[in-house]
Design an enzyme around this catalytic site. Structure first.
Site, short mmCIF file in Angstrom:
data_model
loop_
_atom_site.label_atom_id
_atom_site.label_comp_id
_atom_site.label_asym_id
_atom_site.label_seq_id
_atom_site.Cartn_x
_atom_site.Cartn_y
_atom_site.Cartn_z
N HIS A 153 44.22 35.13 44.49
CA HIS A 153 45.24 36.09 44.08
C HIS A 153 44.61 37.46 43.80
O HIS A 153 45.07 38.50 44.29
CB HIS A 153 45.96 35.57 42.84
CG HIS A 153 46.93 36.52 42.22
ND1 HIS A 153 48.29 36.48 42.47
CD2 HIS A 153 46.75 37.56 41.36
CE1 HIS A 153 48.90 37.44 41.79
NE2 HIS A 153 47.98 38.11 41.11
N GLU A 154 43.54 37.46 43.00
CA GLU A 154 42.89 38.72 42.65
C GLU A 154 42.17 39.34 43.84
O GLU A 154 42.10 40.57 43.96
CB GLU A 154 41.91 38.50 41.48
CG GLU A 154 42.56 38.02 40.19
CD GLU A 154 43.63 38.97 39.66
OE1 GLU A 154 43.57 40.18 39.96
OE2 GLU A 154 44.53 38.51 38.95
N HIS A 157 44.44 41.54 45.73
CA HIS A 157 44.55 42.86 45.08
C HIS A 157 43.35 43.73 45.46
O HIS A 157 43.50 44.89 45.84
CB HIS A 157 44.56 42.70 43.56
CG HIS A 157 45.84 42.19 42.98
ND1 HIS A 157 47.07 42.73 43.28
CD2 HIS A 157 46.08 41.18 42.10
CE1 HIS A 157 48.01 42.09 42.62
NE2 HIS A 157 47.44 41.14 41.89
N ASP A 164 51.42 42.63 42.89
CA ASP A 164 52.15 41.43 42.50
C ASP A 164 53.58 41.50 43.03
O ASP A 164 54.18 42.58 43.07
CB ASP A 164 52.19 41.29 40.97
CG ASP A 164 50.82 40.99 40.39
OD1 ASP A 164 50.10 40.18 40.99
OD2 ASP A 164 50.49 41.56 39.34
#
Length: 271
Positions: A153-154, A157, A164
């Site tokens: 997830h990170e 980014h 998000d």
């Protein structure tokens, strides 16, 4: 798909940008640095290694076998005595690491986060993990698996510059499905099920009830929150709520952006 992880010592401070390279689908030269002020704990290193190994397989499957982690360097403080494979450092530094392990900032606590200054599609500065996040297995219930959920997830980014897939400023919207208007939580994907709950505590009295409809805004009342069901069938999205057990893929637009950079993600849709 072979992952190489090196554990190195801090020796030099060299000011450079991220050295991450993508070669044949494998991300190389990823630098994970432990803050020199942290007390020695070899479990931090072991858990980082486990996290990256899990994340590599998860990323590979989530991107339809397009990307994985190939080479990662873990930079440990010079004063640590932990016996791992060590070698001199000539181009890595804590200040320019892709991932840092450091004490929490007041704003975030133990929440993992990626520092992003730019707009959609612009790479982030770094990912921040705290020692407690890496050591406390009880946080699994909040964030999900470190490797198969949080790191991927990170990484999206950091590397792809995506955001998000929820909106705290506009948590609800009016949807018209099958010709019937209804209030929906802002989320990707819309197939994530849950309940709309209002909670408020004043002194020793707490209220927890179903949200009320606001005739003025045509949405739910202020303070209403969408609480996802623990048991789900929705596979997306990693950028919405990666901690849900059923979540294993990105939405279509995030995936397209990761692969080609054609357009920033702005719509929901499973792969």
């Amino acid at each position: 798909m072979v992952l190489k992880i090196l554990v190195l010592l801090f020796l030099l401070h060299v000011v450079r940008g991220s050295m991450v390279q993508l070669k044949n689908g494998g991300y190389e030269d990823i630098v994970i640095a432990i803050n020199p002020e942290l007390p020695e704990d070899p479990n931090i290193i072991r858990n980082i290694q486990d996290m990256v190994k899990e994340a590599s397989s998860y990323l590979f499957n989530a991107t339809k076998k397009r990307f994985f982690f190939k080479a990662v360097k873990i930079i440990i403080p010079l004063h640590w005595q932990t016996k791992f494979q060590n070698s001199s450092i000539k181009t890595e530094s804590y200040d320019k690491a892709d991932v840092i392990v450091a004490n929490p900032f007041l704003k975030y606590g133990d929440d993992p986060y990626t520092l992003q200054y730019g707009g959609c599609g612009e790479k982030g500065r770094y990912i921040h993990f705290t020692p407690d996040f890496l050591l406390n297995d009880k946080l699994y219930n909040i964030y999900g698996s470190r490797g198969t959920k949080v790191f991927v997830h990170e990484w999206a980014h950091l590397r792809w510059g995506v955001f998000d897939e929820y909106n705290n400023d506009a948590p609800f919207y009016m949807s018209a499905n099958a010709g019937t208007a209804s209030v929906e939580a802002t989320r990707c994907s819309a197939s994530v099920t849950g309940k709309y709950r209002f909670s408020n505590c004043t002194r020793n009295i707490c209220i927890n009830r179903q949200c009320k409809y606001d005739d003025r805004t045509k949405l739910y009342e202020a303070g209403c929150k969408f609480v996802p069901d623990k048991i789900q069938n929705a596979p997306a999205s990693i950028m919405y709520m990666q901690s849900l057990p059923s979540v294993s893929i990105f939405t279509t637009n995030t995936f397209i952006w990761a692969c080609s950079g054609v357009a920033c993600p702005n719509k929901c849709g499973s792969l």
